[in-house]
Design a protein around this motif. Structure first.
Motif, PDB file in Angstrom:
ATOM      1  N   UNK A   1       0.792  -1.086  -0.114  1.00  0.00           N
ATOM      2  CA  UNK A   1       0.049   0.003  -0.113  1.00  0.00           C
ATOM      3  C   UNK A   1       0.948   1.247   0.200  1.00  0.00           C
ATOM      4  N   UNK A   4       2.767   1.646  -3.115  1.00  0.00           N
ATOM      5  CA  UNK A   4       1.692   2.018  -4.232  1.00  0.00           C
ATOM      6  C   UNK A   4       1.647   3.586  -4.180  1.00  0.00           C
ATOM      7  N   UNK A   5       1.403   4.084  -2.791  1.00  0.00           N
ATOM      8  CA  UNK A   5       1.065   5.379  -2.536  1.00  0.00           C
ATOM      9  C   UNK A   5       2.269   6.303  -3.023  1.00  0.00           C
ATOM     10  N   UNK A   7       3.969   6.169  -5.756  1.00  0.00           N
ATOM     11  CA  UNK A   7       3.865   6.567  -7.158  1.00  0.00           C
ATOM     12  C   UNK A   7       2.744   6.974  -7.400  1.00  0.00           C
ATOM     13  N   UNK A   8       1.594   6.681  -6.606  1.00  0.00           N
ATOM     14  CA  UNK A   8       0.436   7.221  -6.971  1.00  0.00           C
ATOM     15  C   UNK A   8       0.379   8.781  -6.854  1.00  0.00           C
ATOM     16  N   UNK A   9       0.868   9.361  -5.954  1.00  0.00           N
ATOM     17  CA  UNK A   9       0.962  10.688  -5.501  1.00  0.00           C
ATOM     18  C   UNK A   9       1.663  11.505  -6.552  1.00  0.00           C
ATOM     19  N   UNK A  10       2.898  10.908  -6.885  1.00  0.00           N
ATOM     20  CA  UNK A  10       3.488  11.659  -7.933  1.00  0.00           C
ATOM     21  C   UNK A  10       2.683  11.694  -9.324  1.00  0.00           C
ATOM     22  N   UNK A  11       1.735  10.549  -9.663  1.00  0.00           N
ATOM     23  CA  UNK A  11       1.259  10.778 -11.023  1.00  0.00           C
ATOM     24  C   UNK A  11       0.102  11.821 -10.675  1.00  0.00           C
ATOM     25  N   UNK A  12      -0.497  11.737  -9.371  1.00  0.00           N
ATOM     26  CA  UNK A  12      -1.674  12.701  -8.797  1.00  0.00           C
ATOM     27  C   UNK A  12      -1.015  14.182  -9.161  1.00  0.00           C
ATOM     28  N   UNK A  13       0.134  14.524  -8.790  1.00  0.00           N
ATOM     29  CA  UNK A  13       0.899  15.795  -8.956  1.00  0.00           C
ATOM     30  C   UNK A  13       0.998  16.225 -10.428  1.00  0.00           C
ATOM     31  N   UNK A  14       1.578  14.950 -10.965  1.00  0.00           N
ATOM     32  CA  UNK A  14       1.706  15.175 -12.569  1.00  0.00           C
ATOM     33  C   UNK A  14       0.301  15.706 -13.212  1.00  0.00           C
ATOM     34  N   UNK A  15      -0.881  15.059 -12.942  1.00  0.00           N
ATOM     35  CA  UNK A  15      -2.042  15.189 -13.546  1.00  0.00           C
ATOM     36  C   UNK A  15      -2.362  16.479 -13.231  1.00  0.00           C
ATOM     37  N   UNK A  90      -7.771  19.646   0.487  1.00  0.00           N
ATOM     38  CA  UNK A  90      -7.490  18.306   0.923  1.00  0.00           C
ATOM     39  C   UNK A  90      -7.261  18.325   2.413  1.00  0.00           C
TER      40      UNK A  90
ATOM     41  N   UNK B   5       2.842  21.989  -5.070  1.00  0.00           N
ATOM     42  CA  UNK B   5       2.544  20.574  -5.307  1.00  0.00           C
ATOM     43  C   UNK B   5       3.253  19.717  -4.559  1.00  0.00           C
ATOM     44  N   UNK B   8       1.168  19.335  -1.556  1.00  0.00           N
ATOM     45  CA  UNK B   8      -0.468  19.183  -1.875  1.00  0.00           C
ATOM     46  C   UNK B   8      -0.429  17.643  -1.993  1.00  0.00           C
ATOM     47  N   UNK B   9       0.686  17.047  -2.658  1.00  0.00           N
ATOM     48  CA  UNK B   9       0.723  15.596  -3.109  1.00  0.00           C
ATOM     49  C   UNK B   9       0.929  14.835  -1.928  1.00  0.00           C
ATOM     50  N   UNK B  12      -2.222  14.711  -0.220  1.00  0.00           N
ATOM     51  CA  UNK B  12      -3.287  13.833  -1.149  1.00  0.00           C
ATOM     52  C   UNK B  12      -3.023  12.355  -0.713  1.00  0.00           C
ATOM     53  N   UNK B  13      -1.722  12.143  -0.670  1.00  0.00           N
ATOM     54  CA  UNK B  13      -1.469  10.731  -0.276  1.00  0.00           C
ATOM     55  C   UNK B  13      -1.924  10.338   1.409  1.00  0.00           C
ATOM     56  N   UNK B  15      -4.303  11.731   2.812  1.00  0.00           N
ATOM     57  CA  UNK B  15      -5.831  11.600   2.716  1.00  0.00           C
ATOM     58  C   UNK B  15      -6.353  10.168   2.119  1.00  0.00           C
ATOM     59  N   UNK B  68     -14.671  15.074  -3.651  1.00  0.00           N
ATOM     60  CA  UNK B  68     -13.249  14.347  -3.617  1.00  0.00           C
ATOM     61  C   UNK B  68     -13.314  13.063  -2.713  1.00  0.00           C
ATOM     62  N   UNK B  87      -3.802   4.583  -8.913  1.00  0.00           N
ATOM     63  CA  UNK B  87      -2.811   5.054  -9.776  1.00  0.00           C
ATOM     64  C   UNK B  87      -3.244   4.599 -11.032  1.00  0.00           C
ATOM     65  N   UNK B  90      -5.371   7.532 -12.484  1.00  0.00           N
ATOM     66  CA  UNK B  90      -4.816   8.839 -12.710  1.00  0.00           C
ATOM     67  C   UNK B  90      -4.007   8.727 -14.107  1.00  0.00           C
ATOM     68  N   UNK B  94      -4.177  10.929 -17.600  1.00  0.00           N
ATOM     69  CA  UNK B  94      -3.359  11.291 -18.005  1.00  0.00           C
ATOM     70  C   UNK B  94      -3.008  11.147 -19.344  1.00  0.00           C
TER      71      UNK B  94
END
Lengths: 131, 131
Positions: A1, A4-5, A7-15, A90, B5, B8-9, B12-13, B15, B68, B87, B90, B94
């Motif tokens: 978990x 995963x988080x 990488x997920x947060x990096x993609x979130x910031x990218x998006x 958030x 960012x 924020x990220x 986000x992670x 949350x 959200x 992931x 997102x 993207x």
């Protein structure tokens, strides 16, 4: 978990930064308004229901992504106009979850009735302190 | 923007992991279903409209956060059931933005008519390749 988080947060910031770029560089997106984007969001959310009714997992994933897109775009616009930042959104949601359901962080087990009762009590206190 | 960012990220992670904890530790959240949470999401999204109509910026921020919350909770549930990960959601969004509006990354200026035309063409090609 946790893996995963990361990488997920990096993609979130990218998006999120891509949507800010879209707002800046696209004349079509520049003319957008909160109300219009709200209508788009509402329409995408209703498509989540359709994907659930059709038991179409691939489409479910796509519609959740489309709804996230519109929701984040509202935040990009609000940030641009100085109304609020995505970070504040958030942080507000985190604070609310902590106030409304503190027991989930301690592992204390409550019955559903007790959970609803405590949630409702906190919500009532919040409304009183806001009025 | 990049400075924002970063923080924020992280929130986000945080949350997202809190919502996963909520799903795991709350009997109330454990009994939740996609359809029920969809109804909650729809209701929160409609409250965004109310906040816009009332020109209530503070409430606008809160309702965007509530929406959200529900959207991420759907992802937490889908991840738990092995349907898709946040992931993947997102990354799908993207990829779609890159396919549909590649010009926003080059700084090339198009008229709105040209943007809509190109977007529609790509969308049509996507549908053909999916059928």
């Amino acid at each position: 978990m946790l893996y995963f988080l990361f990488f997920m947060k990096e993609r979130f910031a990218e998006f999120y930064s891509m949507l800010a770029l879209d707002r800046r560089n696209s004349a079509w997106s520049r003319q957008d308004t909160f109300l219009h984007r709200y209508e788009e969001l509402l329409s995408e959310v209703k498509e989540i229901k359709e994907s659930l009714d059709n038991k179409d997992d691939e489409n479910f994933k796509e519609e959740v992504g489309d709804a996230l897109w519109d929701l984040l775009f509202l935040m990009v616009m609000a940030e641009e106009k100085g109304i609020f930042t995505a970070k504040e959104v958030i942080e507000g949601a985190i604070a609310k979850l902590k106030r409304r359901k503190p027991w989930i962080f301690t592992g204390k087990k409550l019955s559903i009735d007790e959970e609803v009762k405590r949630w409702t009590e906190v919500k009532k206190l919040e409304k009183e302190s806001n009025s």
